[in-house]
Design a protein around this motif. Structure first.
Motif, PDB file in Angstrom:
ATOM      1  N   GLN A  12     -16.180   6.154  -0.125  1.00 44.81           N
ATOM      2  CA  GLN A  12     -17.342   5.257  -0.137  1.00 44.81           C
ATOM      3  C   GLN A  12     -18.484   5.757   0.743  1.00 44.81           C
ATOM      4  O   GLN A  12     -19.601   5.250   0.642  1.00 44.81           O
ATOM      5  N   ASN A  25      -9.281   5.193  -0.216  1.00 40.03           N
ATOM      6  CA  ASN A  25     -10.331   4.308  -0.725  1.00 40.03           C
ATOM      7  C   ASN A  25     -11.577   4.285   0.154  1.00 40.03           C
ATOM      8  O   ASN A  25     -12.614   3.790  -0.285  1.00 40.03           O
ATOM      9  N   TYR A  26     -11.462   4.761   1.379  1.00 39.52           N
ATOM     10  CA  TYR A  26     -12.537   4.554   2.340  1.00 39.52           C
ATOM     11  C   TYR A  26     -13.491   5.755   2.412  1.00 39.52           C
ATOM     12  O   TYR A  26     -14.701   5.607   2.265  1.00 39.52           O
ATOM     13  N   THR A  42     -16.584  -2.572   2.874  1.00 42.00           N
ATOM     14  CA  THR A  42     -15.130  -2.609   3.003  1.00 42.00           C
ATOM     15  C   THR A  42     -14.649  -4.060   3.120  1.00 42.00           C
ATOM     16  O   THR A  42     -13.586  -4.315   3.663  1.00 42.00           O
ATOM     17  N   ARG A  54     -16.043   2.452  -6.585  1.00 45.22           N
ATOM     18  CA  ARG A  54     -15.052   2.480  -5.516  1.00 45.22           C
ATOM     19  C   ARG A  54     -13.651   2.691  -6.032  1.00 45.22           C
ATOM     20  O   ARG A  54     -12.816   3.315  -5.371  1.00 45.22           O
ATOM     21  N   ALA A  55     -13.333   2.163  -7.205  1.00 45.44           N
ATOM     22  CA  ALA A  55     -11.941   2.162  -7.657  1.00 45.44           C
ATOM     23  C   ALA A  55     -11.889   2.121  -9.177  1.00 45.44           C
ATOM     24  O   ALA A  55     -12.777   1.576  -9.826  1.00 45.44           O
ATOM     25  N   ARG A 101      -8.050  -3.165  -8.631  1.00 48.76           N
ATOM     26  CA  ARG A 101      -9.195  -2.481  -8.021  1.00 48.76           C
ATOM     27  C   ARG A 101      -9.665  -3.148  -6.731  1.00 48.76           C
ATOM     28  O   ARG A 101     -10.482  -2.579  -6.005  1.00 48.76           O
ATOM     29  N   SER A 122       0.834  -1.206   0.000  1.00 46.54           N
ATOM     30  CA  SER A 122       0.000   0.000   0.000  1.00 46.54           C
ATOM     31  C   SER A 122       0.868   1.255   0.000  1.00 46.54           C
ATOM     32  O   SER A 122       0.617   2.202  -0.749  1.00 46.54           O
ATOM     33  N   GLY A 161      -7.306   0.959  -5.769  1.00 51.74           N
ATOM     34  CA  GLY A 161      -8.291   0.109  -5.087  1.00 51.74           C
ATOM     35  C   GLY A 161      -7.694  -1.071  -4.343  1.00 51.74           C
ATOM     36  O   GLY A 161      -8.224  -1.503  -3.327  1.00 51.74           O
TER      37      GLY A 161
END
Lengths: 356, 356
Positions: free
Chosen positions: A205, A201-202, A236, A187-188, A255, A102, A194
């Motif tokens: 949403q 990413n959170y 999630t 989302r991605a 993604r 990440s 993603g």
């Protein structure tokens, strides 16, 4: 316990524990934290000496890049106490590898393996009392990294803070969950972030999820941003579909998060004779299976709930209820995983990691 | 100046200004900040009394949601000092509307219009000395909103902090800029947050940009995530292409920021007899135009640089240099906008906003 001698971690213990003020039977997820936290700063191209200090606020310049450009990643792990007071982690090597994957995607420096493991272990030993026995009880561990350089230039920060905080958790039951299949929001993107456990990413949403909640759903099942024809993640969590006796889940790609629980579910299911197909799952086949009765289960997988069964779902104007199964795969697989996590069963996979 | 009386803002002035320590001829963008900052907290469903306080660190719980879920938005504006010491903003109403559009997409509360304008104006008056005369000099204004609730639950925060910080800036010249057209990585998904000035859109660009930089480019021109056939944005700017005597730029959509400078460029160009086509721009037509010599200019538009000309670009293994124009649109349009910003020209559009 003389962790000070075996690790390079500088430890400052709290002078008064807050544990007496905590009602362990009424925990709200992620809102009570243990007495200590792990902190390590990245400055001048290197990670400085890690520290464990009393849990306390972070003091950051208002121009710190995390506030402006979301250069931030995190992980979610749990520690479990077995009946003999052994403390266990579940596949922490996967979390370690993923936080660095990440970080790489977010142009952040990777964190040294020994700092990560010694940090988690030393912190858990210091706050060991916060890990309670009993089914469903655990200590949720949240490692995260944030960009701290005080400058709003839109480029990678030169300063970071790696932090680990821990929060006692009870068995997660979110009530009956109904999900909406996304047909507009996404989302991605392909070529995006993603697959990373990036903060970015959170928050993105929350709004589409709040719209779904106004329609009576609890979560969104995300589809591919391009066609909305393929099912990707649920809220999630990763998502599984049982059609007949076969479990379906999407392959990971750039993604989709490479979930630790997801891959554990696949391994456990296959070891127990359940056929698993890891392949793109079309919305249309799930709708068709719901209509002809062959869709038996949908469940999400993730660290917080292990497995979260879905009671029903909506797509466009149509709503579908899932059948109540006598012996759902969701419960069976969850028990097999939880028994490994709590040291109640053999661990042929080598997933358990003893904190000692 | 008795702003205490005309606004609800609580003001605590600094006891010693830092302005004497600043070399205004050697400013690094976004790294020096003025003496004061504006802060307003959102608690229990409402924005509390706004405050202006000495510039100082923010103190946040390590579980504050901005760190974990990137629930954060921002704006970028500039204040200019004219030759008669008048202080001006440029289309601040657009920034105000956009920060609330961004907040809505990130499931954050909108900010009251009067707090925003009184906050900016009061802060600018207090730190007026930091706004220097002379071409290119300005004060960069950074309003931002972050989620502060101390809980790592993955849902919208119930607490926020709206902050404005200001940084003196000189004329922005980034050197000769060459850009790479994205053919793998992407910036935004349809149905995503690309149109919002959300922190999450920025950190995600750093890694692909760093890869382009290793190939000798300074920025990436983002294409659509689905096909990579359409040109969308350049770095953190909107992007214009001049083919023959026509300017082309992509229409805004949910992937593209509705840039204030972008819409000013379109208006100024059209008012000065330049044909502007706002329509999807294909990579293939730009490559073809580069090859047949009809591609005259590429430039980015944004608050920091106003207009940033591109000297060349790469696509796959091919590299293209743009011609040196005698009277580029980029310079002409930039001068027309800058003259309005600095109160050196008439403002038939009503874009200038006097701080008084």
């Amino acid at each position: 316990m003389k962790t000070e001698e075996v690790t390079p971690i500088k430890i400052e213990k709290t002078t008064s524990s807050r544990i007496g003020q905590v009602d362990f039977d009424k925990l709200v997820f992620g809102s009570v934290f243990t007495d200590h936290m792990f902190v390590c700063d990245y400055v001048d191209g290197r990670w400085e000496t890690p520290q464990i200090i009393p849990y306390q606020p972070l003091t950051l310049d208002p121009s710190a890049r995390v506030f402006h450009y979301a250069q931030a990643v995190f992980e979610g792990m749990k520690a479990y106490r077995d009946d003999n007071d052994g403390i266990w982690l579940f596949r922490p090597d996967e979390n370690f590898k993923r936080i660095n994957r990440s970080s790489e995607r977010m142009a952040m420096p990777v964190f040294p393996e020994e700092y990560f493991f010694e940090g988690v272990k030393t912190l858990l030993k210091l706050d060991e009392e916060w890990i309670r026995k009993g089914e469903g009880n655990s200590l949720y561990i949240r490692p995260f990294v944030i960009a701290t350089e005080p400058s709003v230039m839109a480029s990678p920060s030169n300063q970071y803070k790696f932090v680990i905080i821990c929060s006692p958790a009870q068995s997660y039951y979110g009530g009956e969950v109904r999900v909406k299949i996304a047909d507009h929001y996404s989302r991605a993107a392909s070529g995006g972030i993603g697959y990373a456990k990036a903060a970015a990413n959170y928050g993105a949403q929350f709004y589409p999820t709040s719209l779904a909640q106004k329609e009576g759903y609890q979560q969104v099942i995300w589809t591919d941003a391009n066609t909305h024809e393929y099912l990707e993640e649920a809220g999630t969590m990763n998502v599984f579909f049982r059609i007949g006796d076969t479990l379906l889940t999407a392959p990971t790609n750039d993604r989709i998060l490479d979930g630790v629980t997801r891959k554990s579910v696949i391994a456990i299911a296959e070891a127990n004779g359940i056929k698993v197909e890891v392949r793109p799952v079309k919305v249309s086949e799930i709708i068709a299976a719901a209509k002809d009765g062959s869709l038996k289960e949908i469940f999400g997988s993730g660290t917080a709930a292990v497995i979260n069964p879905v009671a029903g779902f909506g797509y466009g104007d149509e709503k579908f209820e899932l059948p109540k199964m006598d012996k759902p795969y969701a419960s069976m697989i969850k028990k097999l995983i939880v028994d490994i996590q709590y040291n109640k069963a053999e661990d042929p996979y080598g997933w358990r990691y003893k904190v000692e």
